[in-house]
Design a protein around this motif. Structure first.
Motif, PDB file in Angstrom:
ATOM      1  N   LYS A 184       0.866  -1.184   0.000  1.00 10.89           N
ATOM      2  CA  LYS A 184       0.000   0.000   0.000  1.00 10.89           C
ATOM      3  C   LYS A 184       0.900   1.230   0.000  1.00 10.89           C
ATOM      4  CE  LYS A 184      -4.326  -0.262   1.540  1.00 10.89           C
ATOM      5  NZ  LYS A 184      -5.551  -0.195   2.236  1.00 10.89           N
ATOM      6  N   MET A 194     -13.168  -1.478  14.409  1.00 10.26           N
ATOM      7  CA  MET A 194     -11.797  -0.961  14.303  1.00 10.26           C
ATOM      8  C   MET A 194     -11.131  -0.922  15.674  1.00 10.26           C
ATOM      9  SD  MET A 194     -12.038   1.855  11.338  1.00 10.26           S
ATOM     10  CE  MET A 194     -11.857   1.311   9.654  1.00 10.26           C
ATOM     11  N   LYS A 226     -10.007  -4.421  16.280  1.00  9.28           N
ATOM     12  CA  LYS A 226      -8.806  -4.753  15.497  1.00  9.28           C
ATOM     13  C   LYS A 226      -7.570  -4.119  16.139  1.00  9.28           C
ATOM     14  CE  LYS A 226     -10.366  -3.782  11.143  1.00  9.28           C
ATOM     15  NZ  LYS A 226     -10.239  -3.636   9.677  1.00  9.28           N
ATOM     16  N   LYS A 266     -12.758   6.177  12.339  1.00 11.74           N
ATOM     17  CA  LYS A 266     -12.015   5.517  11.255  1.00 11.74           C
ATOM     18  C   LYS A 266     -10.679   6.222  11.039  1.00 11.74           C
ATOM     19  CE  LYS A 266     -12.271   4.034   6.487  1.00 11.74           C
ATOM     20  NZ  LYS A 266     -13.079   3.656   5.358  1.00 11.74           N
ATOM     21  N   TYR A 322      -8.209   5.138  13.608  1.00 11.76           N
ATOM     22  CA  TYR A 322      -7.720   3.780  13.363  1.00 11.76           C
ATOM     23  C   TYR A 322      -6.712   3.765  12.212  1.00 11.76           C
ATOM     24  CZ  TYR A 322      -7.557  -1.069  11.869  1.00 11.76           C
ATOM     25  OH  TYR A 322      -7.103  -2.305  11.500  1.00 11.76           O
ATOM     26  N   LEU A 323      -7.106   4.429  11.100  1.00  9.41           N
ATOM     27  CA  LEU A 323      -6.231   4.408   9.926  1.00  9.41           C
ATOM     28  C   LEU A 323      -4.901   5.102  10.240  1.00  9.41           C
ATOM     29  CD1 LEU A 323      -8.701   5.061   6.953  1.00  9.41           C
ATOM     30  CD2 LEU A 323      -7.864   2.903   7.836  1.00  9.41           C
ATOM     31  N   ARG A 340      -2.846   2.800  12.234  1.00 11.99           N
ATOM     32  CA  ARG A 340      -2.300   1.753  11.355  1.00 11.99           C
ATOM     33  C   ARG A 340      -1.088   2.290  10.599  1.00 11.99           C
ATOM     34  NH1 ARG A 340      -1.721  -2.185   9.453  1.00 11.99           N
ATOM     35  NH2 ARG A 340      -3.125  -2.902   7.829  1.00 11.99           N
ATOM     36  N   ARG A 364       3.617   0.369   2.892  1.00 15.39           N
ATOM     37  CA  ARG A 364       3.658  -0.774   3.809  1.00 15.39           C
ATOM     38  C   ARG A 364       3.276  -2.041   3.060  1.00 15.39           C
ATOM     39  NH1 ARG A 364      -1.188   1.493   6.791  1.00 15.39           N
ATOM     40  NH2 ARG A 364      -3.028   0.372   6.057  1.00 15.39           N
ATOM     41  N   GLU A 392       1.201  -5.195   2.694  1.00 17.65           N
ATOM     42  CA  GLU A 392      -0.100  -5.656   3.195  1.00 17.65           C
ATOM     43  C   GLU A 392      -0.160  -7.175   3.276  1.00 17.65           C
ATOM     44  OE1 GLU A 392      -1.912  -2.894   4.588  1.00 17.65           O
ATOM     45  OE2 GLU A 392      -3.649  -3.611   3.476  1.00 17.65           O
ATOM     46  N   LYS A 405       1.585  -5.938  10.139  1.00 19.72           N
ATOM     47  CA  LYS A 405       0.998  -4.732  10.731  1.00 19.72           C
ATOM     48  C   LYS A 405       2.010  -3.913  11.525  1.00 19.72           C
ATOM     49  CE  LYS A 405      -3.927  -5.586  10.904  1.00 19.72           C
ATOM     50  NZ  LYS A 405      -4.181  -6.865  10.285  1.00 19.72           N
ATOM     51  N   LYS A 442      -9.790   5.243  -3.470  1.00 19.74           N
ATOM     52  CA  LYS A 442      -9.705   6.485  -2.692  1.00 19.74           C
ATOM     53  C   LYS A 442      -8.792   7.491  -3.398  1.00 19.74           C
ATOM     54  CE  LYS A 442      -8.843   4.753   1.545  1.00 19.74           C
ATOM     55  NZ  LYS A 442      -8.797   4.622   3.007  1.00 19.74           N
TER      56      LYS A 442
HETATM   57  O1  LIG Z   1      -6.226  -3.161   6.841  1.00 15.68           O
HETATM   58  P1  LIG Z   1      -7.170  -3.110   8.010  1.00 15.68           P
HETATM   59  O2  LIG Z   1      -6.450  -2.901   9.268  1.00 15.68           O
HETATM   60  O3  LIG Z   1      -8.109  -4.251   8.076  1.00 15.68           O
HETATM   61  O4  LIG Z   1      -8.062  -1.781   7.821  1.00 15.68           O
HETATM   62  C1  LIG Z   1      -8.850  -1.572   6.671  1.00 15.68           C
HETATM   63  C2  LIG Z   1      -8.001  -0.907   5.597  1.00 15.68           C
HETATM   64  O5  LIG Z   1      -7.372   0.224   6.092  1.00 15.68           O
HETATM   65  C3  LIG Z   1      -8.855  -0.533   4.389  1.00 15.68           C
HETATM   66  O6  LIG Z   1      -8.062   0.194   3.493  1.00 15.68           O
HETATM   67  C4  LIG Z   1     -10.049   0.315   4.816  1.00 15.68           C
HETATM   68  O7  LIG Z   1     -10.902   0.453   3.714  1.00 15.68           O
HETATM   69  P2  LIG Z   1     -10.923   1.747   2.778  1.00 15.68           P
HETATM   70  O8  LIG Z   1      -9.627   1.678   2.016  1.00 15.68           O
HETATM   71  O9  LIG Z   1     -12.106   1.553   1.903  1.00 15.68           O
HETATM   72  O10 LIG Z   1     -11.005   2.944   3.663  1.00 15.68           O
HETATM   73  C5  LIG Z   1     -10.870  -0.395   5.882  1.00 15.68           C
HETATM   74  O11 LIG Z   1     -11.905   0.478   6.280  1.00 15.68           O
HETATM   75  P3  LIG Z   1     -13.476   0.057   6.265  1.00 15.68           P
HETATM   76  O12 LIG Z   1     -13.573  -1.009   7.319  1.00 15.68           O
HETATM   77  O13 LIG Z   1     -14.224   1.279   6.537  1.00 15.68           O
HETATM   78  O14 LIG Z   1     -13.755  -0.479   4.897  1.00 15.68           O
HETATM   79  C6  LIG Z   1     -10.046  -0.733   7.077  1.00 15.68           C
HETATM   80  O15 LIG Z   1     -10.821  -1.461   8.004  1.00 15.68           O
END
Ligand SMILES: O=P(O)(O)O[C@@H]1[C@H](O)[C@H](O)[C@@H](OP(=O)(O)O)[C@H](OP(=O)(O)O)[C@H]1O
Ligand SMILES: Nc1ncnc2c1ncn2[C@@H]1O[C@H](COP(=O)(O)OP(=O)(O)OP(=O)(O)O)[C@@H](O)[C@H]1O
Length: 698
Positions: free
Chosen positions: A390, A414, A417, A438, A441-442, A445, A457, A459, A473, A545
């Protein structure tokens, strides 16, 4: 489409320029692949044999059950119990038979009575003459059903045969053909011997079946009918099993009638010409449609087989939302429709980045959902090895940040997680709420992985044996990334080099790309794909996105992000990745060189080696010397550091503990791999021991 792929090694001149190393590696790969394939084939063969065996047993069981339930006894015999109707000497004999035993419906039977008249002498036989045997069948209610009477006689025997056995067996056919009335079946019969002279010792009733139809065939052609019966059951079961298997592997549920119709509509454009050619003017639309549908179902069937084979061979979704993808015909994958992504892909098809993006074929509707049709990047690869990286220094859009301030929505999933990876990560408040936004969380991450610091990173990685690793992670350091790259490519120089030049080509294309200049690339990935026989390539995927940047903002992609500047740091990630691949190449080259050195040492042909070295070009020699020199000094300094590490040196015993030094976390975190089996490392260790603990050296 131009795949833009870099061919892998071309037969052994990689890195060091010495053909032996790559040749050996290639041989090692080939042997490994062949062994893996052989094991897989043996396993598959064994499974197939088991399935066939089971199928055969089931077939035999089914046929046997059918045969014994459907075929009656061809001959049935029953004792006759008789009594004397004195003084007339009429001898009616009664027997009781159940209707089933009596006969099978629909077949003719032939009851026959065998008497053993015990005529003691020839006189009786000569006097008895002709006599009648009558059979009267009765129903369950005791009503007469039918009767039949037949005459017979005993054979004459001379009075001179005084000592001989006088018994005679007389066989009388009572019915030549008897057809049961299924509404009033016979359940028993009374048999009368209408004679005053015949003496009977015992009697037996035989019922012979006269089979017709399938029973006739089954009875008279036992082997042929068995072979045919077994073959048809086997075929039927195999077809059943095959369809169940197909259904299991890619859920035929989705491919119902409605989908067929949709498919028909989706492909209306390309089928119109086909239809025009195939159908005559006079045919009405309905019949055209039905004929097309029939053709389609055959095509669908063939495609099902094709997909099954393809799916088995390669496709995997390494990262992203589960359930977002479906395999489609003709080397395509269907990804859940996103307007943002579709618009990006449309634009990319006419951009200098096109060779780096899977072919986009528009959209399609399946089972009520819309999908975008993308080229399957794994199509045609055998046991592909893939890695999803990513890109960018952040994976959230600025809108997400704004939203978290203005309209925060807490996400329990989230939070969970987050806690799973690090229970201490959420704040006290977040723990209380059991939820995080969100954005939070992002961002977490991004910070806990290499995204924020390195601009990308990992994935997930799938190796050629299908094993998938998504446990990256917390991968943060350059050393860990290089290590991952080396393990992903198994330190194969030709693959690493192919990736390196593909990354450079991508960098060039990005500089030329109007799309890249005007878009904020968030959460987009680079998919690394190679297999051991074909090509190594890198593809840009996931534009869900990726949005156009505001016209007021001139994106540079290589500067850090600050709220409002919209920068994604894509080029930071690309540059870092390229340099890590570069580092991996150097390390792989050194490893290869050392391996080669070890091999040479073991043969101890210094002179030959000198000769060989002389033939090398100046540049190669310099490179190799540099590599060896740096490897040695690196090994020495690294091992020195390792051995000086207090936890490994026992001052009291004056002993050095080298156990598990390869996986020592302190060393690994500094990108040090102390491989003791390597000569350079061992030499270094011995030298260090010599210098520091001389008494250890004997
Ligand atoms: O990799 P992880 O830790 O599982 O986290 C997910 C990851 O960051 C995805 O890119 C994101 O979707 P988007 O790219 O669409 O934002 C998703 O959000 P979501 O649960 O709202 O779909 C996260 O849950
Ligand atoms: N064109 C393709 N060909 C083959 N495999 C693909 C293709 N596109 C995606 N994949 C596979 O699907 C995975 C996820 O793809 P992608 O990132 O586009 O999905 P996503 O659901 O949008 O992900 P995210 O949740 O990260 O936004 C990739 O890691 C890759 O394994």
């Amino acid at each position: 489409m131009d795949t833009g792929s870099e061919p892998m090694g071309t037969g052994g001149h990689h890195g060091s320029g010495d053909p032996v190393g790559p040749a050996l590696l290639w041989l090692q790969d080939t042997v490994m692949t062949v062994t893996l394939q052989a094991c897989k084939m043996v396993l598959q063969g064994a499974l197939l044999l088991c399935a066939l065996g089971l199928l055969l047993l089931t077939t035999i069981f089914l046929y046997g059950s059918f045969y014994y339930s459907y075929m009656p006894l061809a001959t049935y015999s029953s004792p006759v119990h008789y009594y004397c109707n004195f003084p007339s000497l009429l001898l009616p004999h009664c027997l009781r038979l159940s209707p089933e035993e009596w006969q099978e419906p629909g077949d003719d039977i032939q009851p026959a009575l065998s008497d053993l008249p015990g005529s003691g002498d020839a006189r009786v036989a000569s006097q008895s003459g002709m006599f009648m045997v009558k059979i009267s069948c009765y129903s369950r209610q005791g009503q007469p059903v039918t009767y039949s009477a037949r005459s017979t006689m005993l054979r004459y025997r001379s009075g001179l045969l005084q000592t001989a056995d006088q018994r005679q067996l007389v066989e009388v056919e009572l019915f030549s053909q008897y057809r049961e009335d299924s509404y009033a079946p016979s359940i028993g019969a009374i048999i009368e011997i209408q004679s005053q002279r015949v003496q009977i010792y015992s009697a037996q009733l035989y019922i012979h079946a006269h089979f017709t139809g399938i029973r006739y065939f089954l009875y008279n052609f036992l082997t042929l009918s068995a072979v045919m019966g077994l073959a048809s059951i086997f075929f039927f079961l195999s077809v059943l099993l095959f369809f169940s298997y197909l259904r299991l592997i890619w859920g035929l549920a989705g491919m119902d009638e409605s989908e067929d119709t949709e498919h028909l509509q989706d492909d209306q454009d390309d089928t119109t010409a086909e239809s025009d050619e195939v159908f005559s003017e006079g045919e009405d639309t309905a019949s055209k449609r039905s004929t097309m549908r029939r053709c389609r179902s055959w095509r669908t069937f063939l495609m099902m087989i094709q997909w099954s084979v393809r799916r088995q061979s390669s496709w995997v979704q390494l990262a992203g939302h589960q359930g977002n993808f479906q395999l489609s015909e003709g080397g395509e994958v269907l990804k859940r429709f996103s307007e943002v992504e579709a618009v990006c892909l449309q634009a990319l098809m006419v951009d200098p980045l096109r060779p780096f993006v899977p072919q986009y074929h528009g959209s399609v509707t399946r089972g009520g959902n819309s999908y975008i049709r993308l080229e399957d990047l794994l199509s045609g690869l055998k046991n592909p090895v893939i890695m999803d990286c990513k890109m960018g220094v952040r994976t959230y859009q600025e809108e997400e940040l704004t939203k978290s301030h203005t309209k925060p929505t807490l996400r329990t999933d989230m939070y969970q997680k987050m806690v799973k990876v690090d229970p201490t990560a959420p704040t006290v408040e977040e723990h209380e709420q059991r939820g995080v936004t969100k954005w939070r969380y992002l961002q977490w991450r991004d910070n806990t992985s290499s995204t924020s610091t390195l601009g990308f990173r990992i994935e997930g990685i799938m190796m050629e044996n299908g094993s998938v690793k998504r446990d990256f992670k917390k991968m943060l350091t350059p050393a860990q990334v290089t290590e991952a790259l080396l393990s992903f490519t198994k330190s194969h120089l030709h693959i690493l080099k192919a990736y390196h030049s593909r990354l450079q080509a991508l960098d060039e294309a990005l500089k030329e790309s109007p799309f890249f200049k005007s878009h904020e690339m968030i959460g987009s990935s680079l998919l690394f794909v190679h297999d051991w026989t074909s090509k190594a390539s890198i593809w840009m995927i996931d534009f869900g996105k990726t949005i156009p940047s505001p016209s007021s903002v001139q994106l540079r992609h290589n500067v850090p992000w600050a709220e409002g500047n919209r920068e994604d740091g894509y080029l930071i990630g690309l540059a870092a990745l390229t340099s890590f691949v570069d580092q991996a190449i150097s390390q792989a080259a050194c490893i290869q060189e050392e391996n080669h050195g070890e091999e040479t040492d073991s043969v101890t042909h210094t002179l030959q080696e000198q000769e060989h070295t002389q033939t090398k070009s100046q540049g190669e020699v310099a490179q190799n010397e540099g590599c060896l020199h740096s490897a040695e000094s690196l090994a020495k300094s690294q091992t020195l550091r390792a051995t000086r590490n207090a936890k490994r040196f026992d001052g009291f015993q004056r002993a050095l503990d080298l156990k598990n030094i390869y996986t020592d976390p302190d060393l690994v975190s500094q990108n040090i791999r102390a491989i003791l089996s390597r000569k350079t490392f061992m030499d270094a260790v011995v030298k260090i021991i010599e210098e520091n603990i001389p008494e250890v050296i004997l």
